[in-house]
Design a protein around this motif. Sequence first.
Motif, mmCIF file in Angstrom:
data_model
loop_
_atom_site.group_PDB
_atom_site.id
_atom_site.type_symbol
_atom_site.label_atom_id
_atom_site.label_comp_id
_atom_site.label_asym_id
_atom_site.label_seq_id
_atom_site.Cartn_x
_atom_site.Cartn_y
_atom_site.Cartn_z
ATOM 1 N N MET A 164 56.756 -34.324 25.841
ATOM 2 C CA MET A 164 56.718 -33.183 24.934
ATOM 3 C C MET A 164 57.901 -33.252 23.978
ATOM 4 N N ALA A 165 57.665 -33.048 22.671
ATOM 5 C CA ALA A 165 58.733 -33.150 21.671
ATOM 6 C C ALA A 165 59.724 -32.028 21.838
ATOM 7 N N SER A 166 60.961 -32.345 21.594
ATOM 8 C CA SER A 166 62.015 -31.344 21.691
ATOM 9 C C SER A 166 61.952 -30.394 20.505
ATOM 10 N N PHE A 167 62.707 -29.302 20.617
ATOM 11 C CA PHE A 167 62.740 -28.320 19.527
ATOM 12 C C PHE A 167 63.243 -28.970 18.240
ATOM 13 N N LYS A 168 64.273 -29.814 18.361
ATOM 14 C CA LYS A 168 64.842 -30.473 17.207
ATOM 15 C C LYS A 168 63.829 -31.384 16.528
ATOM 16 N N GLU A 169 63.052 -32.081 17.360
ATOM 17 C CA GLU A 169 62.033 -32.989 16.817
ATOM 18 C C GLU A 169 60.927 -32.203 16.122
ATOM 19 N N ARG A 170 60.552 -31.058 16.731
ATOM 20 C CA ARG A 170 59.510 -30.223 16.125
ATOM 21 C C ARG A 170 59.987 -29.659 14.779
ATOM 22 N N MET A 171 61.249 -29.269 14.729
ATOM 23 C CA MET A 171 61.799 -28.741 13.484
ATOM 24 C C MET A 171 61.835 -29.821 12.407
ATOM 25 N N ALA A 172 62.204 -31.038 12.787
ATOM 26 C CA ALA A 172 62.238 -32.147 11.833
ATOM 27 C C ALA A 172 60.839 -32.456 11.315
ATOM 28 N N ALA A 173 59.849 -32.412 12.228
ATOM 29 C CA ALA A 173 58.466 -32.675 11.825
ATOM 30 C C ALA A 173 57.963 -31.599 10.879
ATOM 31 N N ALA A 174 58.324 -30.342 11.171
ATOM 32 C CA ALA A 174 57.906 -29.234 10.312
ATOM 33 C C ALA A 174 58.536 -29.362 8.931
ATOM 34 N N LYS A 175 59.819 -29.773 8.908
ATOM 35 C CA LYS A 175 60.516 -29.960 7.642
ATOM 36 C C LYS A 175 59.866 -31.068 6.824
ATOM 37 N N ASP A 176 59.527 -32.174 7.500
ATOM 38 C CA ASP A 176 58.869 -33.284 6.804
ATOM 39 C C ASP A 176 57.526 -32.844 6.235
ATOM 40 N N SER A 177 56.809 -32.024 7.021
ATOM 41 C CA SER A 177 55.509 -31.538 6.576
ATOM 42 C C SER A 177 55.650 -30.684 5.321
ATOM 43 N N ILE A 178 56.665 -29.814 5.307
ATOM 44 C CA ILE A 178 56.895 -28.948 4.152
ATOM 45 C C ILE A 178 57.264 -29.782 2.921
ATOM 46 N N VAL A 179 58.139 -30.755 3.144
ATOM 47 C CA VAL A 179 58.561 -31.622 2.032
ATOM 48 C C VAL A 179 57.377 -32.387 1.469
ATOM 49 N N ASN A 180 56.532 -32.927 2.371
ATOM 50 C CA ASN A 180 55.359 -33.682 1.922
ATOM 51 C C ASN A 180 54.390 -32.790 1.153
ATOM 52 N N THR A 181 54.212 -31.555 1.654
ATOM 53 C CA THR A 181 53.315 -30.612 0.977
ATOM 54 C C THR A 181 53.831 -30.296 -0.417
ATOM 55 N N TYR A 182 55.147 -30.100 -0.517
ATOM 56 C CA TYR A 182 55.762 -29.806 -1.809
ATOM 57 C C TYR A 182 55.581 -30.985 -2.769
ATOM 58 N N LYS A 183 55.805 -32.201 -2.260
ATOM 59 C CA LYS A 183 55.658 -33.392 -3.099
ATOM 60 C C LYS A 183 54.223 -33.542 -3.593
ATOM 61 N N GLU A 184 53.261 -33.286 -2.690
ATOM 62 C CA GLU A 184 51.851 -33.395 -3.070
ATOM 63 C C GLU A 184 51.493 -32.363 -4.134
ATOM 64 N N ALA A 185 52.017 -31.123 -3.947
ATOM 65 C CA ALA A 185 51.739 -30.063 -4.927
ATOM 66 C C ALA A 185 52.363 -30.405 -6.269
ATOM 67 N N ALA A 186 53.594 -30.948 -6.235
ATOM 68 C CA ALA A 186 54.282 -31.321 -7.476
ATOM 69 C C ALA A 186 53.540 -32.455 -8.181
ATOM 70 N N ALA A 187 53.062 -33.422 -7.385
ATOM 71 C CA ALA A 187 52.327 -34.551 -7.966
ATOM 72 C C ALA A 187 51.014 -34.070 -8.579
ATOM 73 N N GLU A 188 50.350 -33.151 -7.892
ATOM 74 C CA GLU A 188 49.077 -32.615 -8.406
ATOM 75 C C GLU A 188 49.313 -31.826 -9.685
ATOM 76 N N ASP A 189 50.393 -31.023 -9.687
ATOM 77 C CA ASP A 189 50.719 -30.243 -10.877
ATOM 78 C C ASP A 189 51.041 -31.168 -12.049
ATOM 79 N N LYS A 190 51.778 -32.227 -11.792
ATOM 80 C CA LYS A 190 52.130 -33.189 -12.832
ATOM 81 C C LYS A 190 50.884 -33.867 -13.385
ATOM 82 N N ALA A 191 49.978 -34.234 -12.470
ATOM 83 C CA ALA A 191 48.747 -34.893 -12.903
ATOM 84 C C ALA A 191 47.914 -33.966 -13.783
ATOM 85 N N MET A 192 47.870 -32.679 -13.394
ATOM 86 C CA MET A 192 47.098 -31.708 -14.179
ATOM 87 C C MET A 192 47.714 -31.516 -15.562
#
Length: 209
Positions: free
Chosen positions: A1-29
């Motif tokens: 089972m992942a530790s709290f720190k690992e879960r937080m890092a994964a959540a942070k990566d997910s947020i960053v990736n979502t932001y990058k995808e949204a920024a890329a989509e906005d740029k493309a539009m």
Amino acid sequence: MASFKERMAAAKDSIVNTYKEAAAEDKAMREAKAAEDKAKREAKAAEEKAKRATLILELTSVKGFLRLYPHFIEWKLGIGVADDVQRILYSEVNSVSMHGSIAPPGGVTATFLSGGMNLLAPKLKSITLNVGGAAHTFEFNLETTDKVREAVDLISRKSFEAKKKPTQALATNAPSAADEIAKLAALRRDGVLTDGEFTKAKARLLGGD
């Protein structure tokens, strides 16, 4: 089972990736919109250039203009923004006539009469087009009589010739489906549109869902 720190890092990566995808989509539009606007400007400029290249005769009226092209007539009767430019085929002209008058001081126009008129007053020429039962009159105070008469003769001749031929399609400002598909293909080539987006957009242009 992942530790709290690992879960937080994964959540942070997910947020960053979502932001990058949204920024890329906005740029493309934004890039797609900029490319579309540029294509429209270039198409309009090309159309205006082509129109000017084929313009036969242009007369400036008191409140607008009258332009004669090889296959159609274009005019504007008013000076306001709401007064749209009109365009008709020569075959739609039922009749055309020229009139002459003298504008005495005060701006009131009187029909030519033998004697009694001030010959120093500006001469006002006019052309009346009858289209579909509606009369459209253009008044000219700066154009020469010869130029106005030339326009009448040209309209009369082309109207007669056009009525003997099959009706020609009236040119419009709307781009054709082929032009739009070509623009979409360019956007796909530049990586702005995916293959799926291109296919859907093309289907809509061709009348699909």
